[in-house]
Scaffold this motif. Structure first.
Motif, PDB file in Angstrom:
ATOM      1  N   ALA A 114       0.474  -0.976  -0.007  1.00 58.02           N
ATOM      2  CA  ALA A 114       0.157   0.155  -0.074  1.00 58.02           C
ATOM      3  C   ALA A 114       0.931   1.223  -0.559  1.00 58.02           C
ATOM      4  CB  ALA A 114      -0.490  -0.047   1.060  1.00 58.02           C
ATOM      5  N   GLY A 115       2.252   0.762   0.550  1.00 62.92           N
ATOM      6  CA  GLY A 115       2.506   2.430   0.776  1.00 62.92           C
ATOM      7  C   GLY A 115       3.687   2.914   0.119  1.00 62.92           C
ATOM      8  N   GLY A 116       4.284   1.416  -1.073  1.00 64.19           N
ATOM      9  CA  GLY A 116       4.539   1.597  -2.541  1.00 64.19           C
ATOM     10  C   GLY A 116       3.287   2.360  -3.737  1.00 64.19           C
ATOM     11  N   LEU A 117       2.182   1.507  -3.765  1.00 61.61           N
ATOM     12  CA  LEU A 117       1.254   1.709  -4.276  1.00 61.61           C
ATOM     13  C   LEU A 117       0.652   3.545  -3.909  1.00 61.61           C
ATOM     14  CD1 LEU A 117      -1.058   1.488  -5.989  1.00 61.61           C
ATOM     15  CD2 LEU A 117      -2.566   1.067  -4.393  1.00 61.61           C
ATOM     16  N   CYS A 118       0.832   3.921  -2.879  1.00 66.25           N
ATOM     17  CA  CYS A 118       0.727   5.582  -2.530  1.00 66.25           C
ATOM     18  C   CYS A 118       1.687   6.457  -2.959  1.00 66.25           C
ATOM     19  CB  CYS A 118       0.318   5.645  -1.055  1.00 66.25           C
ATOM     20  SG  CYS A 118      -1.007   4.949  -0.162  1.00 66.25           S
ATOM     21  N   ALA A 119       3.075   5.883  -3.343  1.00 67.76           N
ATOM     22  CA  ALA A 119       3.995   7.065  -3.482  1.00 67.76           C
ATOM     23  C   ALA A 119       4.239   6.866  -4.827  1.00 67.76           C
ATOM     24  CB  ALA A 119       5.406   6.171  -2.797  1.00 67.76           C
ATOM     25  N   ALA A 120       3.475   5.588  -5.595  1.00 66.77           N
ATOM     26  CA  ALA A 120       3.639   5.932  -6.838  1.00 66.77           C
ATOM     27  C   ALA A 120       2.792   6.316  -7.733  1.00 66.77           C
ATOM     28  CB  ALA A 120       2.986   4.140  -7.422  1.00 66.77           C
ATOM     29  N   LEU A 121       1.465   6.760  -6.800  1.00 70.91           N
ATOM     30  CA  LEU A 121       0.404   7.829  -7.677  1.00 70.91           C
ATOM     31  C   LEU A 121       0.657   8.458  -7.124  1.00 70.91           C
ATOM     32  CD1 LEU A 121      -2.267   5.073  -7.466  1.00 70.91           C
ATOM     33  CD2 LEU A 121      -0.717   5.206  -9.283  1.00 70.91           C
ATOM     34  N   LEU A 122       1.338   8.831  -6.368  1.00 73.42           N
ATOM     35  CA  LEU A 122       1.148  10.614  -5.641  1.00 73.42           C
ATOM     36  C   LEU A 122       2.500  11.435  -6.229  1.00 73.42           C
ATOM     37  CD1 LEU A 122      -0.610   9.883  -2.469  1.00 73.42           C
ATOM     38  CD2 LEU A 122      -1.507  10.650  -3.895  1.00 73.42           C
ATOM     39  N   SER A 123       3.784  10.574  -6.864  1.00 75.76           N
ATOM     40  CA  SER A 123       4.963  10.797  -6.676  1.00 75.76           C
ATOM     41  C   SER A 123       5.205  11.192  -8.248  1.00 75.76           C
ATOM     42  CB  SER A 123       6.269  10.068  -5.664  1.00 75.76           C
ATOM     43  OG  SER A 123       7.024  11.017  -6.129  1.00 75.76           O
ATOM     44  N   ASN A 124       6.059  11.966  -7.967  1.00 78.43           N
ATOM     45  CA  ASN A 124       6.543  11.799  -9.836  1.00 78.43           C
ATOM     46  C   ASN A 124       7.360  10.758  -9.938  1.00 78.43           C
ATOM     47  OD1 ASN A 124       4.470  13.822 -11.044  1.00 78.43           O
ATOM     48  ND2 ASN A 124       5.503  15.596 -10.501  1.00 78.43           N
ATOM     49  N   GLY A 125       8.414  10.398  -9.266  1.00 81.64           N
ATOM     50  CA  GLY A 125       9.932  10.581  -9.078  1.00 81.64           C
ATOM     51  C   GLY A 125       9.603   8.547  -8.569  1.00 81.64           C
ATOM     52  N   SER A 126      10.755   8.284  -7.850  1.00 76.16           N
ATOM     53  CA  SER A 126      10.568   6.359  -8.535  1.00 76.16           C
ATOM     54  C   SER A 126      11.001   5.641  -6.621  1.00 76.16           C
ATOM     55  CB  SER A 126      11.558   5.537  -9.151  1.00 76.16           C
ATOM     56  OG  SER A 126      12.548   6.462  -9.294  1.00 76.16           O
ATOM     57  N   THR A 127      10.099   5.073  -5.906  1.00 77.95           N
ATOM     58  CA  THR A 127      11.150   5.217  -5.345  1.00 77.95           C
ATOM     59  C   THR A 127      11.372   2.987  -4.464  1.00 77.95           C
ATOM     60  OG1 THR A 127      10.208   5.201  -2.458  1.00 77.95           O
ATOM     61  CG2 THR A 127       8.258   4.539  -3.878  1.00 77.95           C
ATOM     62  N   VAL A 128      12.180   3.112  -4.042  1.00 80.48           N
ATOM     63  CA  VAL A 128      12.702   1.905  -2.683  1.00 80.48           C
ATOM     64  C   VAL A 128      12.464   2.532  -1.578  1.00 80.48           C
ATOM     65  CG1 VAL A 128      14.188   1.322  -4.769  1.00 80.48           C
ATOM     66  CG2 VAL A 128      14.882   2.534  -3.010  1.00 80.48           C
ATOM     67  N   GLY A 129      13.133   1.106  -0.750  1.00 83.29           N
ATOM     68  CA  GLY A 129      13.020   1.025   0.990  1.00 83.29           C
ATOM     69  C   GLY A 129      10.865   0.511   1.306  1.00 83.29           C
ATOM     70  N   ALA A 130      11.402   0.076   2.548  1.00 85.66           N
ATOM     71  CA  ALA A 130      10.882  -0.734   3.810  1.00 85.66           C
ATOM     72  C   ALA A 130      10.015   0.516   4.571  1.00 85.66           C
ATOM     73  CB  ALA A 130      10.989  -1.702   4.439  1.00 85.66           C
ATOM     74  N   SER A 131      10.177   1.287   4.479  1.00 86.19           N
ATOM     75  CA  SER A 131       9.246   2.387   4.883  1.00 86.19           C
ATOM     76  C   SER A 131       8.263   2.212   5.125  1.00 86.19           C
ATOM     77  CB  SER A 131       9.895   3.857   4.813  1.00 86.19           C
ATOM     78  OG  SER A 131      11.398   4.244   4.797  1.00 86.19           O
ATOM     79  N   GLY A 132       7.067   2.224   4.204  1.00 83.90           N
ATOM     80  CA  GLY A 132       5.777   2.118   4.005  1.00 83.90           C
ATOM     81  C   GLY A 132       5.296   0.726   4.959  1.00 83.90           C
ATOM     82  N   SER A 133       6.539  -0.521   5.015  1.00 76.89           N
ATOM     83  CA  SER A 133       6.060  -1.672   5.781  1.00 76.89           C
ATOM     84  C   SER A 133       6.210  -1.162   6.749  1.00 76.89           C
ATOM     85  CB  SER A 133       6.839  -2.337   5.153  1.00 76.89           C
ATOM     86  OG  SER A 133       6.854  -2.717   4.062  1.00 76.89           O
ATOM     87  N   VAL A 134       7.494  -0.555   7.031  1.00 67.24           N
ATOM     88  CA  VAL A 134       7.783  -0.078   8.808  1.00 67.24           C
ATOM     89  C   VAL A 134       6.588   0.429   9.722  1.00 67.24           C
ATOM     90  CG1 VAL A 134       9.387   0.681  10.361  1.00 67.24           C
ATOM     91  CG2 VAL A 134      10.374  -0.828   8.746  1.00 67.24           C
ATOM     92  N   SER A 135       6.453   1.777   8.817  1.00 67.53           N
ATOM     93  CA  SER A 135       5.413   2.855   8.936  1.00 67.53           C
ATOM     94  C   SER A 135       3.959   1.954   9.424  1.00 67.53           C
ATOM     95  CB  SER A 135       5.029   3.979   7.943  1.00 67.53           C
ATOM     96  OG  SER A 135       6.429   4.220   7.626  1.00 67.53           O
ATOM     97  N   GLY A 136       3.543   1.097   8.727  1.00 68.17           N
ATOM     98  CA  GLY A 136       2.294  -0.175   8.877  1.00 68.17           C
ATOM     99  C   GLY A 136       2.463  -0.619  10.212  1.00 68.17           C
ATOM    100  N   VAL A 137       3.755  -1.101  10.471  1.00 60.84           N
ATOM    101  CA  VAL A 137       4.178  -2.313  11.923  1.00 60.84           C
ATOM    102  C   VAL A 137       3.955  -0.996  12.975  1.00 60.84           C
ATOM    103  CG1 VAL A 137       5.674  -2.731  12.453  1.00 60.84           C
ATOM    104  CG2 VAL A 137       5.376  -3.612  10.581  1.00 60.84           C
ATOM    105  N   ILE A 138       3.919  -0.122  12.497  1.00 55.04           N
ATOM    106  CA  ILE A 138       4.555   1.266  14.178  1.00 55.04           C
ATOM    107  C   ILE A 138       3.345   1.191  14.106  1.00 55.04           C
ATOM    108  CG2 ILE A 138       5.059   3.496  14.573  1.00 55.04           C
ATOM    109  CD1 ILE A 138       7.483   3.598  12.728  1.00 55.04           C
ATOM    110  N   ILE A 139       2.003   1.860  12.948  1.00 54.34           N
ATOM    111  CA  ILE A 139       0.743   1.933  13.534  1.00 54.34           C
ATOM    112  C   ILE A 139       0.307   0.867  14.085  1.00 54.34           C
ATOM    113  CG2 ILE A 139      -1.186   2.488  12.143  1.00 54.34           C
ATOM    114  CD1 ILE A 139       0.442   3.738  10.222  1.00 54.34           C
ATOM    115  N   ALA A 140       0.383  -0.390  13.730  1.00 49.06           N
ATOM    116  CA  ALA A 140      -0.021  -1.829  13.979  1.00 49.06           C
ATOM    117  C   ALA A 140       0.375  -1.068  16.242  1.00 49.06           C
ATOM    118  CB  ALA A 140       0.477  -2.401  13.383  1.00 49.06           C
ATOM    119  N   LEU A 141       1.208  -0.892  16.174  1.00 47.65           N
ATOM    120  CA  LEU A 141       1.464  -1.723  17.270  1.00 47.65           C
ATOM    121  C   LEU A 141       1.101  -0.299  18.396  1.00 47.65           C
ATOM    122  CD1 LEU A 141       3.512  -2.858  20.123  1.00 47.65           C
ATOM    123  CD2 LEU A 141       5.005  -0.767  18.756  1.00 47.65           C
ATOM    124  N   SER A 142       0.602   1.489  17.374  1.00 49.91           N
ATOM    125  CA  SER A 142       0.007   2.095  18.587  1.00 49.91           C
ATOM    126  C   SER A 142      -1.805   1.564  18.417  1.00 49.91           C
ATOM    127  CB  SER A 142      -0.425   3.167  17.787  1.00 49.91           C
ATOM    128  OG  SER A 142      -0.742   3.477  16.105  1.00 49.91           O
TER     129      SER A 142
END
Length: 154
Positions: A114-142
């Protein structure tokens, strides 16, 4: 655990800081977290060498890309920050889920997708990384443990 920690001298210097947290996580029975970190570390150099094959963007958008980009990182601080945060927060989420490692793995991959999909659709650049995954895990903890405190480096 000590035998696992002995591996710190058998890995490249750049990733030696991950050995102790990974060994502790594996000793606690969190195999999904250990596997995720191992996959990210294993893909780090190949992804750096061939960034265009790993990134996700508006022009490079597929289910395969949305999974693969989660294993690539832009540089060493990027992967170290994501993986150390994942180990600290992910073990808490795993325990809150009753150590159900398949649910944790599905959560991690779905949030990254989901993070990659949002980054791809909302940005004009490209992206890599697990930040969307890690953010989801942080939200799950909260959500699962709203009053818990997590120490990442301490």
């Amino acid at each position: 655990v000590e035998q696992c920690r002995g591996l710190r001298y058998d890995v490249p210097y750049e990733v030696q800081g991950l050995v102790d947290p990974v060994c502790d996580t594996l000793a606690d029975g969190h195999w999904a977290l250990t596997g995720i970190v191992a996959a990210n570390v294993a893909c780090f150099l190949p992804a750096l060498a061939n960034y265009k094959q790993w990134c996700v963007s508006k022009h490079e958008l597929s289910h395969e890309r949305l999974l693969r980009y989660q294993l690539a990182h832009a540089n060493l601080p990027h992967i170290m920050g994501n993986m150390l945060t994942l180990l600290a927060v992910g073990s808490e989420v795993s325990e809150a889920l009753g150590c159900n490692q398949l649910v944790l793995l599905a959560l991690y991959l779905a949030c990254g997708w989901a993070g990659g999909l949002c980054a791809a659709l909302l940005s004009n650049g490209s992206t890599v990384g697990a930040s969307g995954s890690v953010s989801g895990v942080i939200i799950a903890l909260s959500v699962l443990r709203p009053t818990s405190a997590v120490t990442i480096l301490g």
